[in-house]
Design a protein around this motif. Structure first.
Motif, PDB file in Angstrom:
ATOM      1  N   LEU A   1       4.571   6.016  -4.413  1.00 17.99           N
ATOM      2  CA  LEU A   1       3.475   6.328  -3.495  1.00 17.99           C
ATOM      3  C   LEU A   1       3.487   5.355  -2.325  1.00 17.99           C
ATOM      4  O   LEU A   1       3.346   5.744  -1.159  1.00 17.99           O
ATOM      5  CB  LEU A   1       2.150   6.238  -4.263  1.00 17.99           C
ATOM      6  CG  LEU A   1       0.884   6.462  -3.464  1.00 17.99           C
ATOM      7  CD1 LEU A   1       0.855   7.848  -2.872  1.00 17.99           C
ATOM      8  CD2 LEU A   1      -0.339   6.260  -4.349  1.00 17.99           C
ATOM      9  N   ARG A   2       3.704   4.077  -2.654  1.00 21.38           N
ATOM     10  CA  ARG A   2       3.731   3.055  -1.596  1.00 21.38           C
ATOM     11  C   ARG A   2       4.929   3.253  -0.679  1.00 21.38           C
ATOM     12  O   ARG A   2       4.845   3.029   0.531  1.00 21.38           O
ATOM     13  CB  ARG A   2       3.773   1.656  -2.222  1.00 21.38           C
ATOM     14  CG  ARG A   2       2.398   1.137  -2.534  1.00 21.38           C
ATOM     15  CD  ARG A   2       1.584   0.978  -1.253  1.00 21.38           C
ATOM     16  NE  ARG A   2       0.154   0.942  -1.538  1.00 21.38           N
ATOM     17  CZ  ARG A   2      -0.792   1.163  -0.623  1.00 21.38           C
ATOM     18  NH1 ARG A   2      -0.466   1.463   0.616  1.00 21.38           N
ATOM     19  NH2 ARG A   2      -2.061   1.102  -0.947  1.00 21.38           N
ATOM     20  N   GLU A   3       6.052   3.666  -1.258  1.00 20.28           N
ATOM     21  CA  GLU A   3       7.236   3.946  -0.447  1.00 20.28           C
ATOM     22  C   GLU A   3       6.930   5.092   0.525  1.00 20.28           C
ATOM     23  O   GLU A   3       7.273   5.026   1.708  1.00 20.28           O
ATOM     24  CB  GLU A   3       8.405   4.316  -1.371  1.00 20.28           C
ATOM     25  CG  GLU A   3       9.694   4.702  -0.663  1.00 20.28           C
ATOM     26  CD  GLU A   3      10.400   3.540   0.005  1.00 20.28           C
ATOM     27  OE1 GLU A   3       9.947   2.396  -0.173  1.00 20.28           O
ATOM     28  OE2 GLU A   3      11.381   3.791   0.712  1.00 20.28           O
ATOM     29  N   GLY A   4       6.245   6.108  -0.017  1.00 24.58           N
ATOM     30  CA  GLY A   4       5.904   7.252   0.822  1.00 24.58           C
ATOM     31  C   GLY A   4       4.991   6.868   1.963  1.00 24.58           C
ATOM     32  O   GLY A   4       5.221   7.244   3.118  1.00 24.58           O
ATOM     33  N   THR A   5       3.968   6.070   1.661  1.00 24.17           N
ATOM     34  CA  THR A   5       3.044   5.684   2.735  1.00 24.17           C
ATOM     35  C   THR A   5       3.743   4.767   3.737  1.00 24.17           C
ATOM     36  O   THR A   5       3.492   4.846   4.936  1.00 24.17           O
ATOM     37  CB  THR A   5       1.794   4.980   2.176  1.00 24.17           C
ATOM     38  OG1 THR A   5       2.224   3.894   1.375  1.00 24.17           O
ATOM     39  CG2 THR A   5       0.958   5.911   1.357  1.00 24.17           C
ATOM     40  N   TYR A   6       4.673   3.954   3.231  1.00 20.87           N
ATOM     41  CA  TYR A   6       5.412   3.068   4.147  1.00 20.87           C
ATOM     42  C   TYR A   6       6.247   3.899   5.131  1.00 20.87           C
ATOM     43  O   TYR A   6       6.222   3.669   6.338  1.00 20.87           O
ATOM     44  CB  TYR A   6       6.314   2.136   3.338  1.00 20.87           C
ATOM     45  CG  TYR A   6       7.131   1.172   4.165  1.00 20.87           C
ATOM     46  CD1 TYR A   6       6.614  -0.066   4.538  1.00 20.87           C
ATOM     47  CD2 TYR A   6       8.417   1.489   4.589  1.00 20.87           C
ATOM     48  CE1 TYR A   6       7.340  -0.945   5.297  1.00 20.87           C
ATOM     49  CE2 TYR A   6       9.165   0.617   5.349  1.00 20.87           C
ATOM     50  CZ  TYR A   6       8.619  -0.606   5.702  1.00 20.87           C
ATOM     51  OH  TYR A   6       9.350  -1.477   6.468  1.00 20.87           O
ATOM     52  N   LEU A   7       6.957   4.887   4.575  1.00 21.50           N
ATOM     53  CA  LEU A   7       7.781   5.739   5.449  1.00 21.50           C
ATOM     54  C   LEU A   7       6.892   6.520   6.413  1.00 21.50           C
ATOM     55  O   LEU A   7       7.193   6.651   7.602  1.00 21.50           O
ATOM     56  CB  LEU A   7       8.620   6.715   4.607  1.00 21.50           C
ATOM     57  CG  LEU A   7       9.684   6.098   3.708  1.00 21.50           C
ATOM     58  CD1 LEU A   7      10.400   7.179   2.926  1.00 21.50           C
ATOM     59  CD2 LEU A   7      10.696   5.319   4.529  1.00 21.50           C
ATOM     60  N   PHE A   8       5.775   7.031   5.891  1.00 24.49           N
ATOM     61  CA  PHE A   8       4.822   7.804   6.687  1.00 24.49           C
ATOM     62  C   PHE A   8       4.320   6.966   7.860  1.00 24.49           C
ATOM     63  O   PHE A   8       4.287   7.418   9.008  1.00 24.49           O
ATOM     64  CB  PHE A   8       3.672   8.237   5.772  1.00 24.49           C
ATOM     65  CG  PHE A   8       2.658   9.118   6.426  1.00 24.49           C
ATOM     66  CD1 PHE A   8       3.004  10.382   6.877  1.00 24.49           C
ATOM     67  CD2 PHE A   8       1.340   8.705   6.559  1.00 24.49           C
ATOM     68  CE1 PHE A   8       2.062  11.210   7.465  1.00 24.49           C
ATOM     69  CE2 PHE A   8       0.391   9.525   7.143  1.00 24.49           C
ATOM     70  CZ  PHE A   8       0.751  10.780   7.599  1.00 24.49           C
ATOM     71  N   ASN A   9       3.963   5.698   7.557  1.00 26.47           N
ATOM     72  CA  ASN A   9       3.434   4.831   8.605  1.00 26.47           C
ATOM     73  C   ASN A   9       4.495   4.425   9.609  1.00 26.47           C
ATOM     74  O   ASN A   9       4.188   4.009  10.715  1.00 26.47           O
ATOM     75  CB  ASN A   9       2.837   3.562   7.990  1.00 26.47           C
ATOM     76  CG  ASN A   9       1.558   3.865   7.248  1.00 26.47           C
ATOM     77  OD1 ASN A   9       0.935   4.893   7.492  1.00 26.47           O
ATOM     78  ND2 ASN A   9       1.177   2.996   6.326  1.00 26.47           N
ATOM     79  N   HIS A  10       5.774   4.500   9.205  1.00 27.87           N
ATOM     80  CA  HIS A  10       6.844   4.097  10.124  1.00 27.87           C
ATOM     81  C   HIS A  10       7.513   5.291  10.772  1.00 27.87           C
ATOM     82  O   HIS A  10       8.642   5.190  11.268  1.00 27.87           O
ATOM     83  CB  HIS A  10       7.868   3.230   9.390  1.00 27.87           C
ATOM     84  CG  HIS A  10       7.343   1.847   9.141  1.00 27.87           C
ATOM     85  ND1 HIS A  10       6.448   1.577   8.137  1.00 27.87           N
ATOM     86  CD2 HIS A  10       7.556   0.677   9.784  1.00 27.87           C
ATOM     87  CE1 HIS A  10       6.138   0.296   8.166  1.00 27.87           C
ATOM     88  NE2 HIS A  10       6.797  -0.278   9.153  1.00 27.87           N
ATOM     89  N   GLY A  11       6.848   6.436  10.704  1.00 26.11           N
ATOM     90  CA  GLY A  11       7.343   7.592  11.444  1.00 26.11           C
ATOM     91  C   GLY A  11       8.548   8.269  10.823  1.00 26.11           C
ATOM     92  O   GLY A  11       9.215   9.058  11.477  1.00 26.11           O
ATOM     93  N   ILE A  12       8.862   7.953   9.549  1.00 24.62           N
ATOM     94  CA  ILE A  12       9.954   8.648   8.862  1.00 24.62           C
ATOM     95  C   ILE A  12       9.304   9.643   7.907  1.00 24.62           C
ATOM     96  O   ILE A  12       8.378   9.281   7.192  1.00 24.62           O
ATOM     97  CB  ILE A  12      10.830   7.657   8.065  1.00 24.62           C
ATOM     98  CG1 ILE A  12      11.350   6.562   8.983  1.00 24.62           C
ATOM     99  CG2 ILE A  12      11.967   8.365   7.355  1.00 24.62           C
ATOM    100  CD1 ILE A  12      11.934   5.370   8.267  1.00 24.62           C
ATOM    101  N   SER A  13       9.760  10.874   7.912  1.00 26.37           N
ATOM    102  CA  SER A  13       9.128  11.853   7.034  1.00 26.37           C
ATOM    103  C   SER A  13       9.335  11.438   5.582  1.00 26.37           C
ATOM    104  O   SER A  13      10.473  11.313   5.124  1.00 26.37           O
ATOM    105  CB  SER A  13       9.730  13.235   7.260  1.00 26.37           C
ATOM    106  OG  SER A  13       9.318  14.076   6.206  1.00 26.37           O
ATOM    107  N   PRO A  14       8.253  11.180   4.835  1.00 23.37           N
ATOM    108  CA  PRO A  14       8.442  10.715   3.456  1.00 23.37           C
ATOM    109  C   PRO A  14       9.091  11.776   2.572  1.00 23.37           C
ATOM    110  O   PRO A  14       9.616  11.465   1.519  1.00 23.37           O
ATOM    111  CB  PRO A  14       7.023  10.384   2.995  1.00 23.37           C
ATOM    112  CG  PRO A  14       6.118  11.084   3.935  1.00 23.37           C
ATOM    113  CD  PRO A  14       6.852  11.264   5.214  1.00 23.37           C
ATOM    114  N   TYR A  15       9.032  13.032   3.014  1.00 27.02           N
ATOM    115  CA  TYR A  15       9.595  14.097   2.187  1.00 27.02           C
ATOM    116  C   TYR A  15      11.034  14.430   2.554  1.00 27.02           C
ATOM    117  O   TYR A  15      11.600  15.385   2.051  1.00 27.02           O
ATOM    118  CB  TYR A  15       8.721  15.346   2.293  1.00 27.02           C
ATOM    119  CG  TYR A  15       7.349  15.103   1.739  1.00 27.02           C
ATOM    120  CD1 TYR A  15       7.156  14.999   0.375  1.00 27.02           C
ATOM    121  CD2 TYR A  15       6.265  14.937   2.586  1.00 27.02           C
ATOM    122  CE1 TYR A  15       5.903  14.739  -0.150  1.00 27.02           C
ATOM    123  CE2 TYR A  15       5.014  14.674   2.075  1.00 27.02           C
ATOM    124  CZ  TYR A  15       4.839  14.579   0.715  1.00 27.02           C
ATOM    125  OH  TYR A  15       3.612  14.319   0.200  1.00 27.02           O
TER     126      TYR A  15
END
Lengths: 545, 403
Positions: B43-57
């Motif tokens: 979950l934290r990895e996803g939010t990190y990617l999300f916040n850095h403009g990389i699609s978490p999916y």
């Protein structure tokens, strides 16, 4: 009859003279560099240039290709380049770990262990770039007897920042651009079966010129050895093919007295019998060691401050070069090699953690210069290593200066699909140790995805560091082995049977209970004959509905 | 304040202290407690990617619902904050469970403290919460949906269920029993079965309302991530099983060992297998939809693609809602011992396999089978008891069996 033959011959000549003849040049060189630890780094480079040639335009793949005529350029490779319209191609097959701290920067930067292939090609062809990339691998695998076919989508990336084109890219009509495909197979080994086809591509393979020294018995006995093929297009010049062989020999190991003296014959078991007649230039360079006290024979043709050169001219006699330290009874191994690295950056990459579920990736970098260095860090990890990017940390000394790390591009891994690609810029303060660490998760693979020797582990491709100033020569880290959890390979039927049994049992019991009527049965002793015993009192819920 | 309330307070305080002591940090990626769909580091990895403009999916690491993204992007990654949040979520679940009991019993018998403590100290629920697995959120939403259904509060019930289904797709299978529950009542009718009497015309608007909420949440998720890629990574994961990380369920090893050409077929079979129970259970227990919900919770916990101990924990804790069935359970001791066996063996064999390297995958697989048998035993016993109770008491010389 004779007249007919003459007409055919004449027409053939006519066709031949109609195709523009391309001017081809062939240059060969050998560089010998005695190293501080008594070893000798050798670097062969065979360069063929087709003046005025351009790579095949991708859109022309739909049409039949023009016939190919080469005098010096290897046809087998030329056909591959034309067939897949490859603009730029780089193939490297290396064995061993290049020790930057002791040996400095190699003559050819591509020294990552195993096989590495990267290709720039334009899109806009009738077949996709990926299909041509696959075809290129298979063709090269056939040509060089390697297992390059294993470079599937799970290993292919496009690290454009770390692998920019080495030459120029021809202009393509919009919207088409050039694409990069890069893959490496760290476990691929290089041996004689790769060298033999490699030598066949040379105009003077074994009989003449510096290539005469390429003796597989000695080459593959070397501490480090590698083969390289680089094809690029230089605007205004033409298509250049550069074939390289690098090897690090250890004369101390080969000498019975433990001396570091070497001759061409002692290193290669051969001497140069004659010059290659088709070579435009053919030269041997010997870098002179800094410590002095050596004797170099015979006299070189050119002398420079730190090196000497021998030009192989036509009509030369047999050439053997020797370098010996006459004052030295035995080579004394310098003990301070690791503390005085001669490379600009020292790098070490390790995996930590004993668990088969998680681990830590640690990259330790040291800037050996007096000025700060900016480097590009490229990490390609197979999909089964899932990096937790949010745990990525950079430490320098005792502080955690985040400004040292920036400009990050990241492609997350797709399970059973494509690898992780991480490119980031690092600033290395002078004489400082910078530690980059991140936690990763190891995936669990299907039993069919494991190799036959599953317990051996999986080789991770080396990370690449590209200094952003100077020669931008890539630095490869160690290729590391990662241990993944394995299922039991003898169990497929058992697992299918046991899991299905459990599911079927639950399914069966549930539906049994849901569909059958409840009855009350007399189980006491028989009192008034059989009739009573068989009495059933139906009080099933379904009846009352 | 009554003694019971003090007890509860002590339990909550003890749980909070344990959570704040950060012993859960080492459990965060424990395969029993957190599946790929609800592990906190992912979950934290996803939010990190999300916040850095990389699609978490775009990758396979993040498989949580996009609805988590805005909240956890906003929430600082503090273990103390998490400890409090997860304890709060569990308290909400416990409160919902007590409300369900009150609705069922009509507040006649006070078992609230017992029920709440059964939720709070159940190790199957407590440990995933310590590991900050988002399975706790799934359970809380599911219990809230059931609670509102028991209280016949249609909009919050349907919204909670739609939310729970967004987070964990198999929860959507609980829509039929919860609909029945909304349209009838939560009182125990196990002993006196009767047909479902409400007119079926009332069903359609409620179903439509549910799908309206569901579509709204799906739309919100799509807008939050700017595309549909999330659906394949979250819901799709349960259908094609791309991540074979071990869990206490039946799917992972089956599909690790599956022959490649049979994989799609068996994926279909396993998915259909989950669906197949819904209608029969709802029809058979139409007189008591809460019981049907309970049975389906158990079946989903056992057969869902990425289960954790929290799923089985919810089912076992819900047993406390049906004290009237206890005397008709046939083998509660055996089931309890099987669960004890599985609970001890699962972490042990998991460690032997991937940690110590002295055991192989079959060890853990065997213990997950034991866990499956324990769950199956509990479900079968619950079904038996739920049906047997309608027959009532029989004399000493009589036995109840099925024809």
């Amino acid at each position: 009859m004779h007249i007919h033959a003459l007409i055919i011959l004449a027409s053939l000549i006519g066709i031949n003279s109609a195709t523009p003849t391309q001017e081809e040049e062939y240059h060969e060189s050998l560089t010998l560099r005695p190293l501080r630890d008594g070893k000798v780094a050798t670097h062969f480079a065979f360069t063929t240039l087709i003046r005025g040639a351009v790579p095949r335009a991708p859109h022309s793949l739909a049409d039949d290709d023009v016939s190919q005529h080469y005098t010096l350029f290897p046809l087998a490779l030329g056909q591959i380049l034309r067939e897949y319209a490859i603009t730029e191609l780089h193939l490297n097959l290396n064995a061993g770990q290049w020790d930057y701290d002791r040996w400095g920067q190699p003559g050819e930067p591509a020294v990552g262990s195993g096989a590495e292939l990267w290709v720039w090609m334009g899109d806009g062809a009738p077949t996709s770039v990926d299909a041509r990339w696959k075809g290129t691998q298979n063709a090269l695998a056939g040509l060089f007897c390697t297992s390059l076919g294993g470079m599937d989508a799970q290993r292919t990336t496009s690290p454009t920042r770390a692998f920019p084109p080495a030459g120029n890219l021809p202009r393509l009509s919009a919207p088409h651009t050039h694409r990069l495909r890069h893959a490496s197979l760290p476990a691929e080994s290089v041996c004689t079966e790769n060298l033999t086809p490699f030598l066949k591509l040379l105009p003077c393979p074994v009989q003449a010129g510096v290539a005469a020294l390429l003796n597989p018995h000695r080459l593959f006995d070397a501490d480090w050895h590698g083969l390289g093929i680089d094809v690029r297009w230089i605007a205004g010049k033409g298509v250049e093919l550069r074939m390289t062989v690098q090897a690090v020999f250890d004369p101390v190991r080969m000498s019975s007295e433990g001396k570091r003296d070497w001759t061409l014959r002692s290193l290669f078991g051969r001497v140069i019998p004659r010059a290659c007649p088709v070579a435009s230039s053919s030269r041997i360079t010997v870098d002179l060691p800094a410590d002095g006290g050596f004797v170099l024979l015979p006299d070189p043709s050119e002398i420079y401050p730190t090196s000497v050169a021998f030009n192989l001219a036509r009509g030369m006699e047999e050439l053997d070069i020797s370098m010996h330290w006459s004052q030295e009874v035995r080579f004394s191994y310098p003990l301070d090699l690791t503390s005085t690295p001669i490379s600009a950056i020292s790098v070490d990459r390790t995996l930590k953690g004993a668990s088969q579920t998680h681990g830590d990736l640690a990259l330790v970098l040291r800037n050996n210069l007096h000025t700060p260095q900016r480097v590009l860090y490229l990490e390609t990890l197979p999909w089964y290593i899932e990096l937790y990017l949010h745990t990525l940390s950079v430490e320098c000394g005792h502080s955690r200066p985040y400004e040292l790390f920036g400009n990050l591009t990241y492609t997350p891994p797709v399970p059973h699909g494509s690898p992780t690609l991480l490119q980031a810029e690092l600033i290395l303060p002078p004489h400082e140790r910078v530690r980059v660490a991140a936690r990763f998760r190891k995936s669990f693979l299907r039993y069919t995805e494991h190799p036959p020797d599953a317990q051996r582990g999986w080789d991770l491709p080396p990370a690449v560091l590209v200094p952003e100033q100077g020669a931008r020569a890539r630095v490869y880290t160690r290729a590391v082995l990662v241990d993944l959890a394995t299922p039991d390979f003898s169990m497929p039927y058992n697992v299918i049977i046991m899991t299905c049994t459990l599911a079927a049992l639950v399914f069966g019991f549930v539906f049994n209970m849901l569909t059958r009527k409840f009855v009350v049965v007399y189980v006491g002793e028989k009192k008034e004959g059989d009739a009573r015993a068989l009495e059933r009192v139906e009080r099933s819920p379904s009846k009352e509905m | 304040m009554s003694a019971g309330r003090w007890t509860l307070l002590y339990i909550v305080a003890a749980r909070l202290l344990l959570a704040l002591s950060l012993i859960g940090e080492s459990l965060k990626e424990d395969h029993q407690l957190a599946s790929p769909l609800n592990a906190y580091p992912r979950l934290r990895e996803g939010t990190y990617l999300f916040n850095h403009g990389i699609s978490p999916y775009s990758g396979g690491t993040f498989r949580h619902s996009p609805l988590f993204l805005p909240f956890f992007s906003w929430l600082p990654d503090s273990p103390y904050l998490n400890a409090s949040l997860w304890t709060l979520v569990d308290c909400i679940s416990a409160w919902a469970l007590v409300s369900i009991w009150n609705a069922r019993s009509g507040g006649v018998r006070s078992r609230g403290v017992l029920l709440a403590s059964m939720y709070l100290i159940n190790p199957y629920l407590f440990l995933p919460s310590l590991a900050t697995s988002t399975a706790s959120f799934d359970n809380a939403l599911l219990l809230l949906a059931i609670k509102f259904a028991c209280e016949r509060r249609t909009p919050p019930c349907l919204f909670s269920l739609a939310f729970a289904s967004q987070l964990s797709l198999p929860s959507i299978l609980l829509l039929p029993p919860i609909l029945l529950l909304l349209l009838s009542d939560a009182k125990s009718h196990l002993a006196s079965p009767k047909s479902f009497s409400t007119s079926y015309s009332a069903v359609a608007p409620v179903v439509l309302e549910f799908f309206a909420y569901f579509a709204t949440l799906t739309g919100a998720a799509t807008i939050a991530t700017g595309g549909w890629s999330w659906a394949a990574n979250t819901w799709g994961a349960g259908l094609i099983l791309p991540d074979l990380t071990p869990n206490p369920g039946l799917w992972w090893y089956f599909f690790t060992e599956m022959f490649d050409h049979f994989r799609p077929f068996f994926l279909m079979v396993f998915s259909m297998h989950l669906l197949i129970y819904v209608a029969p259970v709802c029809i058979k227990f139409q007189h008591d939809p809460l019981y049907a919900t309970f049975i389906l919770v158990g079946l989903i916990a056992m057969f869902k693609p990425y289960p954790t101990l929290a799923d089985a924990g919810l089912f076992l804790t819900m047993f406390t809602l049906f004290p009237e069935t206890y005397r008709y359970l046939r083998y509660p001791i055996v089931t309890a011992l099987l669960h004890l066996h599985a609970f001890l063996l699962l972490p042990l064999f998991h460690h032997l396999w991937v940690g110590a390297g002295t055991g192989n995958a079959n060890f853990f697989y065997a213990s997950s089978l034991v866990f499956g048998v324990a769950n199956g035993g509990a479900i079968l016993d619950a079904i038996w008891a739920g049906l047997r109770i309608a027959v009532g008491e029989v004399g000493e010389d009589y036995a109840v069996m099925q024809e």
